[in-house]
Design an enzyme around this catalytic site. Structure first.
Site, PDB file in Angstrom:
ATOM      1  N   ALA A 220       0.833  -1.210   0.000  1.00  0.00           N
ATOM      2  CA  ALA A 220       0.000   0.000   0.000  1.00  0.00           C
ATOM      3  C   ALA A 220       0.866   1.257   0.000  1.00  0.00           C
ATOM      4  O   ALA A 220       0.573   2.216  -0.715  1.00  0.00           O
ATOM      5  CB  ALA A 220      -0.935  -0.013   1.206  1.00  0.00           C
ATOM      6  N   CYS A 274      10.367  -1.666  -7.484  1.00  0.00           N
ATOM      7  CA  CYS A 274       9.254  -1.851  -6.539  1.00  0.00           C
ATOM      8  C   CYS A 274       7.897  -1.365  -7.016  1.00  0.00           C
ATOM      9  O   CYS A 274       6.908  -2.082  -6.885  1.00  0.00           O
ATOM     10  CB  CYS A 274       9.576  -1.140  -5.231  1.00  0.00           C
ATOM     11  SG  CYS A 274      10.750  -2.039  -4.235  1.00  0.00           S
ATOM     12  N   PHE A 275       7.843  -0.143  -7.512  1.00  0.00           N
ATOM     13  CA  PHE A 275       6.518   0.475  -7.685  1.00  0.00           C
ATOM     14  C   PHE A 275       5.597  -0.347  -8.586  1.00  0.00           C
ATOM     15  O   PHE A 275       4.485  -0.691  -8.208  1.00  0.00           O
ATOM     16  CB  PHE A 275       6.655   1.898  -8.239  1.00  0.00           C
ATOM     17  CG  PHE A 275       7.022   2.915  -7.196  1.00  0.00           C
ATOM     18  CD1 PHE A 275       7.294   2.534  -5.893  1.00  0.00           C
ATOM     19  CD2 PHE A 275       7.081   4.262  -7.507  1.00  0.00           C
ATOM     20  CE1 PHE A 275       7.635   3.467  -4.923  1.00  0.00           C
ATOM     21  CE2 PHE A 275       7.420   5.206  -6.553  1.00  0.00           C
ATOM     22  CZ  PHE A 275       7.698   4.811  -5.263  1.00  0.00           C
TER      23      PHE A 275
HETATM   24  C1  UDX Z   1      10.689   3.089  -3.668  1.00  0.00           C
HETATM   25  C2  UDX Z   1      10.151   3.599  -2.321  1.00  0.00           C
HETATM   26  O1  UDX Z   1      10.424   5.004  -2.203  1.00  0.00           O
HETATM   27  C3  UDX Z   1      10.773   2.837  -1.173  1.00  0.00           C
HETATM   28  O2  UDX Z   1      10.189   3.257   0.063  1.00  0.00           O
HETATM   29  C4  UDX Z   1      10.539   1.337  -1.384  1.00  0.00           C
HETATM   30  O3  UDX Z   1      11.148   0.585  -0.371  1.00  0.00           O
HETATM   31  C5  UDX Z   1      11.086   0.900  -2.735  1.00  0.00           C
HETATM   32  O4  UDX Z   1      10.481   1.685  -3.768  1.00  0.00           O
HETATM   33  P1  UDX Z   1      12.843   3.489  -5.144  1.00  0.00           P
HETATM   34  O5  UDX Z   1      12.160   2.681  -6.182  1.00  0.00           O
HETATM   35  O6  UDX Z   1      14.267   3.173  -4.837  1.00  0.00           O
HETATM   36  O7  UDX Z   1      12.071   3.402  -3.752  1.00  0.00           O
HETATM   37  O8  UDX Z   1      12.833   5.010  -5.599  1.00  0.00           O
HETATM   38  P2  UDX Z   1      11.932   6.292  -5.368  1.00  0.00           P
HETATM   39  O9  UDX Z   1      12.802   7.405  -4.934  1.00  0.00           O
HETATM   40  O10 UDX Z   1      10.738   6.030  -4.562  1.00  0.00           O
HETATM   41  O11 UDX Z   1      11.509   6.641  -6.859  1.00  0.00           O
HETATM   42  C6  UDX Z   1      10.715   5.775  -7.639  1.00  0.00           C
HETATM   43  C7  UDX Z   1      10.470   6.360  -9.013  1.00  0.00           C
HETATM   44  O12 UDX Z   1       9.554   7.452  -8.957  1.00  0.00           O
HETATM   45  C8  UDX Z   1      11.737   6.915  -9.690  1.00  0.00           C
HETATM   46  O13 UDX Z   1      11.736   6.529 -11.036  1.00  0.00           O
HETATM   47  C9  UDX Z   1      11.603   8.406  -9.525  1.00  0.00           C
HETATM   48  O14 UDX Z   1      12.278   9.128 -10.521  1.00  0.00           O
HETATM   49  C10 UDX Z   1      10.099   8.574  -9.629  1.00  0.00           C
HETATM   50  N1  UDX Z   1       9.607   9.786  -8.972  1.00  0.00           N
HETATM   51  C11 UDX Z   1       9.712   9.927  -7.614  1.00  0.00           C
HETATM   52  C12 UDX Z   1       9.012  10.801  -9.721  1.00  0.00           C
HETATM   53  O15 UDX Z   1       8.906  10.707 -10.950  1.00  0.00           O
HETATM   54  N2  UDX Z   1       8.531  11.912  -9.076  1.00  0.00           N
HETATM   55  C13 UDX Z   1       8.623  12.070  -7.726  1.00  0.00           C
HETATM   56  O16 UDX Z   1       8.150  13.119  -7.217  1.00  0.00           O
HETATM   57  C14 UDX Z   1       9.239  11.049  -6.970  1.00  0.00           C
END
Ligand code: UDX
Ligand code: ADP
Length: 450
Positions: A220, A274-275
C-alpha cells in the site's frame, strides 16, 4: 547473548540492510549468503568493487566487513550458525502461467524456505524482507512448520529504503515495521527483531503490527507513492495543453500540509524494482478477492505511467517535424533515477525502445548505468553507449534528459550546443535544467508539464 543474524539474498535489499545492521550492532555476527558466486565475490572484493552502487555503502562495508559482517555462498553453514534468518531473495513479477504479468514469482522465495527448513538445527526466527504478496508469511509458516523438528516463527519486516538514499534511509528511517503473530511466541520474536533495530532507531519509530498488516502496508505504501507520481503526471499533460506550469501547480498543491510537498515531481514516470511490481501485486490481490473496481483503480496508476513515456516520444516526434528516422538522439541518463546504476523498469528503457522503433540513431550516456543499459538493450541494433556527454552529443539532433543526475545542470551547455546539429533540441523530462539559460544559448527546449 545477542543472536547471530543471517540474510539469504545479497541484493539491493540484503546487502545494504545487513551492512547497516552489522555497523549498528557490533556485538552481533551478521552473515550474508547468496547462491550467486559472482555477487558474493564482488561483495568480498579486496578493492571494494561492490555489486551495487549506493552512496555511503562502501564506507559502511569497509568498516564492518571481516569484523562482524561476512559474505559467503555457504547457505547451509550460515543457517546453522544463526538463530535469526532474514530472507531477501528476489521476487520479480511472474511472466508465465497463472497470474502472469501481475503476481510475484515466488520460486526463489519458496526454495529459500525449503533450504532454511532443511539446514536448521534449532528453532529459528524467519524474517521476510523481500516484497511479498499479502499472506505469503502464512505460506512460509506452512512450509516451515509442517512436519518440522524445530519451531520457525515467521515475521514480516518490509523494507522502505529507496535506492540512492538506502544508507541514509536505513540510518534514519521514518519508521521500521515489524509484523508478527500476536501470540506469546510471536510477540517474543517481534521483540527480538525490535532489539536489532533499537540499537539505533528510536523506539517510537519501530512500529509493530500483525503479519498481514505489515505485508499489506508495504504494497500500500508503494502504491500510494506511485499513485502520487501518476497523479502529477496526469496533471502535467493538462498543463502542457492549457499553458499552466506543472512545477508551479505542484508547489502550491504540496504547500497544503495535508498533502505535503514530496513525490509531486512530474517526470518521465516512475521506474525501479518496486513500484510497478507492488502495484501489480495489489491489483492481483484485489482481483483474487473479487474487488474489481479497486483493481481497475490501481491499474490506472500503471497505465498513466506508461502513457507518460509514450507522450514523451509523441512530443519529440511532433517537435522534430514528424519524422525521427535517422536522426541522432542522445538520452542523458538511463538509470531510473539519480544516484543509482539500477535500470529496472527505467522509463528510459521504454523511451529508447519507442525511439528505436522510429529508426532513431540512439546514443545512451549515463555515469553509472551504462553496463546495465547495454544489457537491457542488447537486442537493439545501432545503439551507442558513451560515457562522456560531450562525445555523446556530437552531431546529435536532440538531447533527452531522462535521469536527474546532479551534474547535468553544471555541464557546459554552450559546448554541447556547439557540437549538435541545428536546430538543437533539449527535452528535459526531469525539469532539472535552467530552461531560460538554454534558450539563450539557442536551444529549443521542451519540458514536462509546461
Ligand atoms: C521506492 C520507495 O520510495 C521505497 O520506500 C521502497 O522501499 C522501494 O520503492 P525506489 O524505487 O528506490 O524506492 O525510488 P523512489 O525514490 O521512490 O523513486 C521511484 C520512481 O519514482 C523513480 O523513477 C523516480 O524518478 C520517480 N519519482 C519519484 C518521480 O517521478 N517523481 C517524484 O516526485 C518522486
Ligand atoms: P532485491 O532488490 O529484492 O534485493 P536482488 O535481485 O537485488 O533483489 O537480490 C536478490 C538476491 O537473492 C540475488 O542476489 C539472488 O542471487 C539471491 N537469491 C535468489 N534465490 C536465492 C536462493 N534460493 N538462495 C540464496 N540466494 C538467492
Amino acid at each position: 547473548m545477542n543472536k547471530n543474524i543471517v540474510c539469504i539474498g545479497a541484493g539491493y535489499i540484503g546487502g545494504p540492510t545487513m551492512a547497516v545492521i552489522a555497523k549498528m550492532n557490533p556485538d552481533r555476527k551478521v552473515l550474508v549468503v547468496d547462491i550467486n558466486k559472482d555477487r558474493i565475490s564482488a561483495w568480498n572484493s579486496p578493492d571494494y568493487a561492490l555489486p551495487i552502487y549506493e552512496p555511503g555503502l562502501v564506507d559502511v562495508v569497509k568498516e564492518v566487513r571481516g569484523k562482524n559482517l561476512f559474505f559467503s555462498t555457504d547457505i547451509k553453514g550460515a543457517v546453522k550458525e544463526c538463530d535469526i534468518v532474514f530472507v531477501g531473495v528476489n521476487t520479480p513479477t511472474k511472466m508465465f502461467g497463472r497470474g502472469a504479468g501481475r503476481a510475484s514469482d515466488l520460486q526463489y522465495w519458496e526454495a529459500t524456505a525449503r533450504d532454511i527448513k532443511e539446514y536448521a538445527d534449532g528453532d529459528k526466527i524467519v524474517i521476510e524482507k523481500s516484497t511479498l504478496p499479502v499472506r505469503t508469511a502464512a505460506a512460509m509458516d506452512a512450509i516451515l512448520n509442517t512436519h518440522a523438528k524445530y519451531r520457525f516463527t515467521v515475521l514480516s519486516n518490509p523494507e522502505f529504503l529507496a535506492e540512492g538514499t538506502a544508507i541514509k534511509d536505513l540510518l534514519e528511517p521514518d519508521r521500521v515495521l515489524i509484523g508478527g503473530p500476536q501470540d506469546d511466541v510471536g510477540i517474543a520474536a517481534i521483540n527480538e527483531a525490535v532489539d536489532i533495530y533499537a540499537s539505533w532507531v528510536p523506539r517510537d519509530r519501530i512500529l509493530t503490527t500483525n503479519v498481514w498488516s505489515a505485508e499489506l502496508t508495504k504494497l500500500a505504501a508503494n502504491a500510494f507513492l506511485a499513485q502520487r507520481v501518476s497523479s502529477i503526471n496526469a496533471i502535467a499533460g493538462l498543463c502542457e495543453a492549457t499553458g499552466a506550469d506543472v512545477d508551479e501547480v505542484a508547489r502550491v498543491i504540496g504547500a497544503d500540509r495535508r498533502i505535503g510537498p514530496k513525490f509531486l515531481k512530474a517526470g518521465p514516470g516512475f521506474g525501479g524494482s518496486c513500484f510497478k511490481k507492488d502495484v501489480l501485486n495489489l491489483v492481483y490481490l484485489c482481483e483474487t478477492f473479487g474487488l474489481h473496481t479497486a483493481a481497475e483503480y490501481w491499474i490506472g496508476v500503471i497505465k498513466m505511467n506508461e502513457h507518460q513515456q509514450e507522450r514523451i516520444v509523441s512530443r519529440l516526434f511532433r517537435e522534430m517535424f514528424n519524422t525521427l528516422a535517422n536522426k541522432k538522439i542522445a538520452l542523458f541518463g538511463f538509470a531510473f533515477k539519480a544516484d543509482t546504476g539500477d535500470t529496472r523498469e527505467t522509463p528510459a528503457g521504454k523511451v529508447a525502445r519507442l525511439l528505436a522503433d522510429e529508426h532513431v540513431r540512439l546514443v545512451i550516456t549515463d555515469p553509472k548505468a551504462l553496463v546495465n543499459a547495454r544489457r537491457d538493450l542488447a537486442d537493439l541494433d545501432g545503439v551507442s553507449y558513451i560515457e562522456d556527454e560531450y562525445k555523446a552529443v556530437e552531431s546529435a539532433d536532440a538531447v533527452v534528459v531522462m535521469t536527474d543526475w546532479r551534474h547535468y545542470p553544471a555541464l557546459d551547455w554552450r559546448r554541447i550546443y556547439g557540437a549538435m546539429r541545428k536546430p538543437a533540441l533539449v527535452f528535459d523530462t526531469r525539469n532539472c535544467l535552467d530552461a531560460a539559460a538554454l534558450r539563450k544559448i539557442g536551444f529549443k527546449v521542451l519540458n514536462i508539464g509546461k
